[in-house]
Structures are given as C-alpha cells and as structure tokens.
Scaffold this active site. Structure first.
Site, mmCIF file in Angstrom:
data_model
loop_
_atom_site.group_PDB
_atom_site.id
_atom_site.type_symbol
_atom_site.label_atom_id
_atom_site.label_comp_id
_atom_site.label_asym_id
_atom_site.label_seq_id
_atom_site.Cartn_x
_atom_site.Cartn_y
_atom_site.Cartn_z
ATOM 1 N N CYS A 1 -10.534 -0.284 3.549
ATOM 2 C CA CYS A 1 -9.912 -0.359 4.865
ATOM 3 C C CYS A 1 -9.386 1.013 5.278
ATOM 4 O O CYS A 1 -8.788 1.726 4.485
ATOM 5 C CB CYS A 1 -8.782 -1.387 4.862
ATOM 6 S SG CYS A 1 -9.421 -3.071 4.849
ATOM 7 N N ARG B 1 0.828 -1.228 0.000
ATOM 8 C CA ARG B 1 0.000 0.000 0.000
ATOM 9 C C ARG B 1 0.859 1.273 0.000
ATOM 10 O O ARG B 1 0.504 2.292 0.589
ATOM 11 C CB ARG B 1 -0.938 0.052 1.209
ATOM 12 C CG ARG B 1 -1.935 -1.062 1.285
ATOM 13 C CD ARG B 1 -2.939 -1.019 0.124
ATOM 14 N NE ARG B 1 -4.035 -1.886 0.392
ATOM 15 C CZ ARG B 1 -4.030 -3.197 0.129
ATOM 16 N NH1 ARG B 1 -2.988 -3.781 -0.418
ATOM 17 N NH2 ARG B 1 -5.085 -3.924 0.418
HETATM 18 N N1 EPU Z 1 -11.008 -10.312 10.906
HETATM 19 C C1 EPU Z 1 -11.721 -10.333 12.056
HETATM 20 N N2 EPU Z 1 -12.696 -9.382 12.244
HETATM 21 C C2 EPU Z 1 -12.945 -8.409 11.332
HETATM 22 C C3 EPU Z 1 -12.186 -8.381 10.145
HETATM 23 C C4 EPU Z 1 -11.222 -9.348 9.945
HETATM 24 O O1 EPU Z 1 -11.518 -11.174 12.900
HETATM 25 O O2 EPU Z 1 -13.827 -7.580 11.569
HETATM 26 C C5 EPU Z 1 -9.994 -11.359 10.668
HETATM 27 C C6 EPU Z 1 -10.413 -12.280 9.544
HETATM 28 O O3 EPU Z 1 -11.224 -13.313 10.001
HETATM 29 C C7 EPU Z 1 -9.076 -12.775 9.019
HETATM 30 C C8 EPU Z 1 -8.132 -11.594 9.280
HETATM 31 O O4 EPU Z 1 -8.770 -10.769 10.250
HETATM 32 O O5 EPU Z 1 -8.626 -13.863 9.772
HETATM 33 C C9 EPU Z 1 -7.837 -10.794 8.009
HETATM 34 O O6 EPU Z 1 -9.059 -10.296 7.479
HETATM 35 P P1 EPU Z 1 -9.329 -10.179 5.907
HETATM 36 O O7 EPU Z 1 -9.049 -11.484 5.237
HETATM 37 O O8 EPU Z 1 -10.647 -9.554 5.730
HETATM 38 O O9 EPU Z 1 -8.188 -9.234 5.386
HETATM 39 P P2 EPU Z 1 -7.668 -7.851 5.901
HETATM 40 O O10 EPU Z 1 -6.236 -8.033 6.264
HETATM 41 O O11 EPU Z 1 -8.569 -7.255 6.925
HETATM 42 C C10 EPU Z 1 -6.767 -7.074 3.580
HETATM 43 C C11 EPU Z 1 -6.753 -5.759 2.866
HETATM 44 C C12 EPU Z 1 -8.044 -5.568 2.089
HETATM 45 C C13 EPU Z 1 -8.233 -6.730 1.113
HETATM 46 C C14 EPU Z 1 -8.248 -8.041 1.906
HETATM 47 C C15 EPU Z 1 -8.314 -9.258 1.017
HETATM 48 C C16 EPU Z 1 -5.480 -4.119 4.127
HETATM 49 C C17 EPU Z 1 -5.516 -2.994 5.087
HETATM 50 N N3 EPU Z 1 -6.644 -4.685 3.834
HETATM 51 O O12 EPU Z 1 -7.791 -6.983 4.563
HETATM 52 O O13 EPU Z 1 -7.909 -4.379 1.340
HETATM 53 O O14 EPU Z 1 -9.427 -6.575 0.389
HETATM 54 O O15 EPU Z 1 -7.030 -8.143 2.676
HETATM 55 O O16 EPU Z 1 -7.080 -9.482 0.419
HETATM 56 O O17 EPU Z 1 -4.410 -4.471 3.627
HETATM 57 C C18 EPU Z 1 -8.223 -2.007 1.322
HETATM 58 O O18 EPU Z 1 -7.043 -1.907 1.001
HETATM 59 O O19 EPU Z 1 -8.942 -0.987 1.430
HETATM 60 C C19 EPU Z 1 -8.780 -3.313 1.571
HETATM 61 C C20 EPU Z 1 -10.032 -3.483 1.952
#
Ligand code: EPU
Length: 302
Positions: A226, A177
């Site tokens: 995010c 990012r």
């Molecule tokens: N989780 C929770 N509670 C929540 C949200 C997430 O427990 O409310 C847990 C999930 O169960 C999972 C872990 O946290 O075990 C990671 O969650 P997720 O797979 O949703 O991925 P993320 O790390 O929260 C990142 C990117 C997203 C992208 C997704 C999918 C960042 C900041 N976010 O989210 O990108 O869509 O992976 O690859 O890097 C963005 O950049 O705006 C964005 C949404």
C-alpha cells in the site's frame, strides 16, 4: 555513490563487511525502481559501530536497507551508500514460546518456520514481503494482527548513540504502521513471544489470509504494497477507487486495477513517474475528501 577511498575495502574486510560496487537498487526493491550505489553487506552485528565510525570519518553518507519491499528509491547515481545485513544461518532459533529472529530473516519464512513448530499468532503476515527487521520498524500488520503485539525484546544499533542496545517490548511503542524507533535506528534482532497452536490450525489461518490477499491485491506485479496509510476510520484504497482512479498512470507507474492503494511498476517506471503519480492521487483525494493521505511507503529521494 562510489567508495573512492582506496584504503577502505581492506578495513571493511577486517570487519567482515563485503563491498558490492555499483549495485542497481531497482534489483533489490519490490517496486523494481531505484538508481545505483555501492552496497556494504554486514556479517557481524558487533562490527557496526566501527563501520559507522569509519564511514563518518570519511564523510560517506549511508542508509540502512532492509528487504526493500516498502521502499521507493530515487533514480540515477544515488548520493549515499547502502548498508544491509547478511542473513545468518540459522536466522531463527526457538526456545519454548520465544522465537529469536535475526532482522535479516525473511518474514514469510519466519512465520512458516514458527508455524511448523506449533507457534502461531502471525498468520496474517504470511503474504507480507520483506524482512523481519523491516516489519518490525514499520509495525507491519494485516488481517487484524500486527507484529508489535508479539515483540518482547529488540536488539538494534542506535545511530544517535553510536551503540548497540537491547530494548524490552514495553520500551517501544507500536502503533498503526508506526513505531517509536528513530529513522536511523538499525534493527538487528528480535525476540517474539508467540502463542502455542497446533500446526494444522495455523495452516488453516495462513490459507485463509493467502486467499483473501490473492483475491484483493496485485500479487504478481511489482509494487511496494500500500502506498498510503489508511486515515482513521477510512480506507485509502476505497477512496481512490471511488474517484475512478484505477489505471491512472504516469509513464509505467500505474494505480493497480485490482487494489487502488497499490501502485505498480508496469514496465520501466522511474521514481520520478511514481512520485508524480503519488502526488497526483494525493491531491485528487484531498480535493474530493478534504483529507491529505500520508505515505505508507518509505521514500528515499536524495
Ligand atoms: N476497497 C475498494 N477498492 C479498492 C481497494 C479496497 O473498494 O481498490 C475496499 C475493500 O472492498 C474493503 C476496504 O476498501 O471494503 C478495505 O480494503 P482491504 O480489505 O483491501 O484493506 P486495506 O485497508 O486497503 C489494509 C492494509 C494492507 C493489508 C490489508 C489486509 C493499509 C494501508 N493497508 O489494506 O496492508 O494487507 O489491510 O489486512 O493499512 C500494506 O501495508 O502495504 C498493506 C498492503
């Protein structure tokens, strides 16, 4: 901010720049938040150096707006005007494994257009809203891929040098990012090199990513994706969720019940509300985990 100089609209028209007066940026951002200002739409890349010169001569501050999908804009009358590229037709042309894409092209449409021509690699980006230029600047990524991996060349306007330049992929660093572009560089076009794959196979990948996204993110609501970057080796969403902060609100700004790193505008949220919510969540996470979360969303607040 309003362009008050009466001679300017005529000069802008000669440059192929259209003026939209008093635009409400809430209508141009996915969060649905943002005050008013004049918007200049640019139809010719080569007019940008002269345009910037005109604005600077008249001491008119400006910012470059992409698709408005990762942006939190301040309230009220804004102290700068906004420049935005108009989308050309066509906005993607293909040449073997190379896709030449205008920065104003919609990211999702670009992914599907390339897919239909058997060019894959970007399946993970399918649900990411915004323009290709915005994705490039932030090195947008999801589901294990990032756009930077496919960039071979970028055409950009470098405000610091007052000129349009072409950079090769190796001259740019793409990190999580984050990119080596300057904050005031304006993305104009990009050449991507994409792997050949059968359409049906790409479509399958797209379907899987769409499904994962639908099941974990608040897609129907107004958000900027995010809010915070994930700290190395951790998940901001999980940390916020573990603190029980889903549903926490300031006015209509609210931590999503579906994904705790998405903050949604549940009605008439102001930038002030959203900024207070961001500050509140950041400080609670810092108290609990000793970690200061960094914004992923870009903030234009004065
Ligand atoms: N989780 C929770 N509670 C929540 C949200 C997430 O427990 O409310 C847990 C999930 O169960 C999972 C872990 O946290 O075990 C990671 O969650 P997720 O797979 O949703 O991925 P993320 O790390 O929260 C990142 C990117 C997203 C992208 C997704 C999918 C960042 C900041 N976010 O989210 O990108 O869509 O992976 O690859 O890097 C963005 O950049 O705006 C964005 C949404």
């Amino acid at each position: 901010m309003r362009i008050s100089d009466a001679s300017l609209p005529g000069e802008l028209a000669k440059l192929g720049v259209a003026v939209r007066a008093g635009v409400w940026l809430a209508e141009l951002t996915s969060l649905g938040i943002g005050g008013t200002t004049d918007l200049l739409r640019i139809t010719r890349h080569d007019s940008i150096p002269t345009l910037v010169e005109l604005l600077e001569e008249r001491q008119i501050p400006y910012r470059f707006l992409g698709g408005g999908s990762n942006l939190l804009v301040g309230d009220g009358e804004l102290p700068w005007i906004v420049l935005q590229l108009a989308k050309p037709e066509p906005d993607v042309t293909l040449d073997g494994n190379f896709a030449h894409v205008d920065a104003a092209a919609d990211l999702g449409r670009t992914v599907t257009y390339c897919a239909k021509h058997h060019l894959g690699g970007m399946e993970g980006l399918i649900g990411v809203p915004g323009t290709v230029g915005g994705a490039l600047r932030m090195n947008a990524g999801a589901y294990g891929m990032q756009i930077g991996s496919y960039v071979r060349e970028v055409k950009l306007y470098r405000t610091a040098k007052r000129r349009i330049e072409i950079l090769r992929g190796e001259q740019i660093s793409f990190e999580y990012r984050h990119t080596s572009f300057a904050a005031d560089d304006m993305m104009l076009a990009v050449t991507l090199e994409l792997p050949s794959k059968p359409y049906q196979e790409i479509l399958q990948g797209i379907r899987i990513c769409n499904q994962k996204r639908r099941s974990s993110q608040p897609l129907g609501q107004k958000s900027a994706g995010c809010i915070f970057k994930n700290p190395p080796g951790a998940s901001a969403g999980r940390m916020i969720d573990e603190l029980g902060l889903k549903g926490l609100s300031v006015g209509d700004a609210r931590v999503s019940d579906r994904h705790a790193n998405f903050f949604v505008n549940a009605g008439q949220a102001s930038a002030k509300d959203m900024l207070r919510l961001i500050a509140d969540v950041r400080s609670r996470v810092e108290q609990a985990y000793g970690l200061k979360l960094e914004n992923e969303v870009v903030v234009w607040n004065a």
